[in-house]
Enzyme design. Structure first.
Site, PDB file in Angstrom:
ATOM      1  N   ARG A 191       0.826  -1.221   0.000  1.00 15.68           N
ATOM      2  CA  ARG A 191       0.000   0.000   0.000  1.00 15.68           C
ATOM      3  C   ARG A 191       0.856   1.266   0.000  1.00 15.68           C
ATOM      4  O   ARG A 191       0.478   2.272  -0.599  1.00 15.68           O
ATOM      5  CB  ARG A 191      -0.923   0.026   1.220  1.00 15.68           C
ATOM      6  CG  ARG A 191      -1.980  -1.057   1.231  1.00 15.68           C
ATOM      7  CD  ARG A 191      -3.003  -0.807   2.339  1.00 15.68           C
ATOM      8  NE  ARG A 191      -2.366  -0.644   3.633  1.00 15.68           N
ATOM      9  CZ  ARG A 191      -2.063  -1.651   4.436  1.00 15.68           C
ATOM     10  NH1 ARG A 191      -2.303  -2.901   4.066  1.00 15.68           N
ATOM     11  NH2 ARG A 191      -1.501  -1.424   5.612  1.00 15.68           N
TER      12      ARG A 191
ATOM     13  N   ARG B  16       9.348  -8.959  22.711  1.00 17.90           N
ATOM     14  CA  ARG B  16       9.657  -8.270  23.961  1.00 17.90           C
ATOM     15  C   ARG B  16       9.984  -9.207  25.117  1.00 17.90           C
ATOM     16  O   ARG B  16      10.854  -8.905  25.933  1.00 17.90           O
ATOM     17  CB  ARG B  16       8.482  -7.361  24.354  1.00 17.90           C
ATOM     18  CG  ARG B  16       8.364  -6.116  23.495  1.00 17.90           C
ATOM     19  CD  ARG B  16       7.126  -5.325  23.850  1.00 17.90           C
ATOM     20  NE  ARG B  16       6.954  -4.187  22.947  1.00 17.90           N
ATOM     21  CZ  ARG B  16       5.798  -3.557  22.771  1.00 17.90           C
ATOM     22  NH1 ARG B  16       4.707  -3.969  23.410  1.00 17.90           N
ATOM     23  NH2 ARG B  16       5.723  -2.537  21.952  1.00 17.90           N
TER      24      ARG B  16
ATOM     25  N   CYS C 251       4.397   1.432  25.015  1.00 12.27           N
ATOM     26  CA  CYS C 251       4.481   2.867  25.310  1.00 12.27           C
ATOM     27  C   CYS C 251       4.152   3.180  26.771  1.00 12.27           C
ATOM     28  O   CYS C 251       4.847   3.985  27.411  1.00 12.27           O
ATOM     29  CB  CYS C 251       3.566   3.656  24.380  1.00 12.27           C
ATOM     30  SG  CYS C 251       1.835   3.139  24.401  1.00 12.27           S
TER      31      CYS C 251
ATOM     32  N   HIS D 174      -0.290  10.038  26.298  1.00 14.40           N
ATOM     33  CA  HIS D 174      -0.944   9.219  27.316  1.00 14.40           C
ATOM     34  C   HIS D 174      -0.688   9.803  28.702  1.00 14.40           C
ATOM     35  O   HIS D 174       0.332  10.466  28.933  1.00 14.40           O
ATOM     36  CB  HIS D 174      -0.392   7.793  27.293  1.00 14.40           C
ATOM     37  CG  HIS D 174      -0.785   6.988  26.104  1.00 14.40           C
ATOM     38  ND1 HIS D 174      -1.688   7.431  25.154  1.00 14.40           N
ATOM     39  CD2 HIS D 174      -0.401   5.735  25.703  1.00 14.40           C
ATOM     40  CE1 HIS D 174      -1.831   6.492  24.228  1.00 14.40           C
ATOM     41  NE2 HIS D 174      -1.067   5.459  24.535  1.00 14.40           N
TER      42      HIS D 174
END
Length: 336
Positions: A37, A98, A128, A240
């Site tokens: 894309r 992770r 995050c 956040h």
């Protein structure tokens, strides 16, 4: 220094381009990769037009020193060997690796040395919400061991990507026009609402996002700390917020905590609530640091401390943290 960005057209990929330019990261050649894309799209970097190449299983990464990867866990798993086979350091922003024992999980303000040992050539960028929290927690851990954490996160629409931000804006317009809200990127309407769910639920009643905070915090801090999180999606666009309660082995006063935060790397103290001064996401988008305020003793526990923090999760919570890892490797002569 040859550098690659995989997922260049996404929100984090675009942030990589901005941060690498702003920090004058040493790059002789920049390569951009993406899906079918985005392949063929061009972006300007330091005055030069660079075309996005289709990510394929070939030798395109030969000669690449560092690859910043933010294209989703499936893509990271599929192309990890392609990216690293010729010696590139893959700094991966997905959750794919992770918790793998042979992949370091790194926040430079907390455990930079872990990045120097990477048997598979991969370094994982944490979630995050975890990154933001441990940057602040590291300052307290130096004063007394943190035994327990309770946290409520207030996560902006951008945590779900650029399309989610656009959906939130669209929802507000639709509601104000008396139309049904378009719901695609969230489980419910987010405009004029909060949703106590980020990611999918696991068998223990916690979401994957909440379990990431439990597991990743222990790995990053090399600690037995126990974390219980409730992650909430809120109708802010970017950055956040987190409300944090910690229990330490020894009592820490708010004054001691303020001093620790004020001198901590990557932390900015913003704590004068009587004057209405505390961190808010509206004002902190695009900033690098983790901003901490509302610091106070916990009334229910003599070893308890509460505070509030805000950080731009696309910057420090994703792209900036990865770039800081790469900068550390270069400083240590551990790459290229």
């Amino acid at each position: 220094m040859r550098v690659a960005i995989v997922g260049a057209s996404g929100a984090v990929g675009q942030e990589f381009l901005r941060i690498l330019a702003q920090r004058e990261f040493p790059i002789d050649e920049l390569l951009l990769f993406g899906s079918s894309r985005s392949a063929g799209t061009t972006y300007t970097f330091r005055g030069k037009e660079i075309k996005v190449q289709l990510l394929q299983d070939n030798d395109d990464f030969k000669g690449v020193d560092i690859a910043f990867v933010s294209a989703g866990g499936g893509t990271s798993q599929q192309f990890a060997q392609t990216i690293t086979r010729h010696g590139a350091v893959m700094i991966d922003n997905s959750s794919a690796f992770r918790m793998d024992k042979d992949v370091p999980l790194v926040v430079p303000e907390v455990n930079p040395e872990d990045a120097l040992t990477r048997p598979r050539g991969i370094i994982a960028n944490p979630n995050c919400t975890t990154i933001m929290m441990v940057v602040a927690l590291a300052a307290i851990e130096r004063l007394s061991h943190i035994k327990r954490i309770h946290i409520a996160s207030y996560q902006s629409a951008s945590g779900a990507g650029a399309a989610a931000m656009a959906e939130l804006e669209q929802q507000y317009r639709e509601v104000l026009d008396g139309k049904p809200a378009t719901i695609s990127k969230f489980p419910h309407q987010l405009a004029y609402n909060v949703i106590p769910q980020v990611d999918v639920f696991t068998d223990n009643g916690y979401t994957k996002e909440e379990m990431k905070m439990f597991n990743e915090t222990q790995k990053i801090m090399h600690s037995d700390v126990l974390t219980s999180a409730t992650c909430v999606r809120v109708p802010s666009l970017r950055s956040h917020s987190e409300s944090i309660w910690i229990e330490t082995a020894e009592p820490i006063t708010p004054a001691q905590a303020r001093e620790a935060f004020s001198t901590a790397q990557g932390v900015t103290l913003m704590d004068n609530p009587s004057e209405g001064i505390y961190p808010m996401p509206l004002h902190l988008a695009g900033k690098d640091d983790v901003y901490v305020g509302r610091i106070r003793a916990d009334l229910s526990n003599p070893c308890g401390l509460s505070f509030w923090l805000v950080s731009d999760q696309i910057r420090k919570g994703a792209a900036l943290n990865a770039v800081q890892i790469a900068e550390y490797l270069i400083q240590q002569g551990n790459v290229g």
